[in-house]
Design a protein around this motif. Sequence first.
Motif, mmCIF file in Angstrom:
data_model
loop_
_atom_site.group_PDB
_atom_site.id
_atom_site.type_symbol
_atom_site.label_atom_id
_atom_site.label_comp_id
_atom_site.label_asym_id
_atom_site.label_seq_id
_atom_site.Cartn_x
_atom_site.Cartn_y
_atom_site.Cartn_z
ATOM 1 N N LEU A 128 7.656 2.879 2.071
ATOM 2 C CA LEU A 128 9.020 3.173 2.538
ATOM 3 C C LEU A 128 9.430 2.237 3.663
ATOM 4 N N ASN A 129 8.526 2.013 4.608
ATOM 5 C CA ASN A 129 8.837 1.126 5.730
ATOM 6 C C ASN A 129 9.021 -0.318 5.282
ATOM 7 N N ALA A 130 8.240 -0.733 4.276
ATOM 8 C CA ALA A 130 8.307 -2.126 3.830
ATOM 9 C C ALA A 130 9.697 -2.474 3.317
ATOM 10 N N TYR A 146 0.879 -1.164 0.000
ATOM 11 C CA TYR A 146 0.000 0.000 0.000
ATOM 12 C C TYR A 146 0.922 1.221 0.000
ATOM 13 N N PRO A 147 0.576 2.271 -0.757
ATOM 14 C CA PRO A 147 1.474 3.426 -0.853
ATOM 15 C C PRO A 147 1.853 3.983 0.522
ATOM 16 N N GLU A 148 0.932 3.907 1.475
ATOM 17 C CA GLU A 148 1.174 4.449 2.821
ATOM 18 C C GLU A 148 2.335 3.733 3.512
ATOM 19 N N ASP A 149 2.594 2.466 3.120
ATOM 20 C CA ASP A 149 3.589 1.653 3.837
ATOM 21 C C ASP A 149 4.840 1.357 3.017
ATOM 22 N N SER A 153 6.368 -6.151 9.323
ATOM 23 C CA SER A 153 7.365 -5.837 8.288
ATOM 24 C C SER A 153 6.968 -4.582 7.516
ATOM 25 N N PHE A 154 5.662 -4.342 7.401
ATOM 26 C CA PHE A 154 5.213 -3.170 6.641
ATOM 27 C C PHE A 154 5.355 -1.875 7.437
ATOM 28 N N THR A 155 5.694 -2.018 8.727
ATOM 29 C CA THR A 155 5.996 -0.805 9.481
ATOM 30 C C THR A 155 7.503 -0.713 9.723
ATOM 31 N N GLY A 156 8.256 -1.571 9.019
ATOM 32 C CA GLY A 156 9.714 -1.483 9.077
ATOM 33 C C GLY A 156 10.353 -2.266 10.209
ATOM 34 N N GLU A 157 9.547 -3.068 10.947
ATOM 35 C CA GLU A 157 10.102 -3.809 12.090
ATOM 36 C C GLU A 157 10.809 -5.077 11.609
ATOM 37 N N VAL A 179 3.901 -9.163 -1.360
ATOM 38 C CA VAL A 179 2.680 -8.385 -1.536
ATOM 39 C C VAL A 179 1.977 -8.145 -0.197
ATOM 40 N N GLN A 180 1.630 -6.906 0.047
ATOM 41 C CA GLN A 180 0.807 -6.570 1.219
ATOM 42 C C GLN A 180 -0.640 -6.892 0.849
#
Length: 447
Positions: free
Chosen positions: A232-234, A227-230, A286-290, A263-264
């Motif tokens: 960079l973190n992904a 998703y575009p919102e995520d 992972s999609f929040t960069g963790e 794929v998210q």
Amino acid sequence: MKKIFPLLLLIYLPIIAADKFDYNLMQNKIDVLHYSIQLKISDTSSEISASTEITFKAVTDLRELKFNLKDLQVSMCMINNQQLLFEHGNGILTIHLQEIITKYTIHKIFIEYNGEPKTGLFIGKNKYKNFAAFSDNWANYASSWFPSIDHPSDKASVSFFVTVPKKYEVICNGDLVERILVENEKVKYVYNIKEPIPTYCMVVGVCDFAITKTKTKSGIPVYYYTYPEDSLNAVKGFNRAADMLTFYEEIIGTFPFSRLSIVQSSTAFGGMENSSVIFFAEKSSSFTGEKDNEETVAHEIAHQWFGDALTMSDWSEIWLSEGFATYFTALYFEARDGKERFERIMNSYKNTYRQNTNWKTPILYKDYKRISELLNVETYQKAALFLHELRQKIGDKDFFKSIKKYYSKYLHSNVTTKDFKKIVESVSGKNLDSLFAHWLYFPGLPN
Ligand SMILES: [Zn+2]
């Protein structure tokens, strides 16, 4: 796929419960070679308008054809431009042939249908309230949106022709062949995967994706569809994915597909190993960069080799998919992060196993009532402990030699426990009857 033990088990069961007796009787009568799936998906309705052409080889003489197809409405079945009579009910589409099809001949059957898939293909909103459509086929929900022999023993290649409003992207298995503008502000995406894959891994995803591309050392393209919102973190959250591919190529063999997409999605699982296009839960950290999700990432990537390229011949042999993915997760972290992390992961498997003593069925178990029963601490954690025991018994050299040989021999086909055992015995020169029997045919850990 990656389940979460043990708390979510009960929550997951009703979602993934699938009846083992759903299969039709065509399993040993035809061999599907290729599915060609046309799908029209809109963002204003949860209904699909679709057709599927199935190329199959007759294994016996046939008077009728039966395919799995759940709740949709079939409008036409056709072979050689000739319309055929059909019946559809209880998840089975029966097509009456006008002439007998003789064995060993190859045919194409065209089936047109529409309606709202109740399972298997989610059409709705993602976590940001934007339009999204995602398949979630495991175990036998591919037949919720296309007619198929919905069983892992009948692998086939597949092409997708998916028409959606122009503002969305589509991701399916394999290569993007073309993107064609069609009337009414719509676009048709054509995908093709030439390798035979199981139906539970044949998927489509539609969303306003942000797409990022990287590649492995050996040049395999790795895409992130988020998703575009995520987005960079992904890239941070999945930054070891390409290296995982490199590692598994080193210890197992060449990556079985031409590209990998991460794929998210709205999958009900933590991750789902769809061939060449892994779906991760949209809320995955992972999609929040963790980093705390990287074992799930390794698990799904390992499945590309075990589960997708080498597929169990029957659900009762699911440890050949889940047990291998679970152990090969630990192997990645052993090689890259060291022995201590490996021990920590293996101990966590042992602890999870011991905390779930309610599972009384062995790793190999044919008498299950629902396929979802087979997702348990025997087929995941204990199967991983078994592979480690096997490695210790025959030594690293023969263990990894066996793995490579097993993979290259059965690439893109189906496997059984016997196939694996035979290879390990031939490489190691050891009789492994008692080791396999103690670990695989009885519940509990052998002494
Ligand atoms: Zn898995």
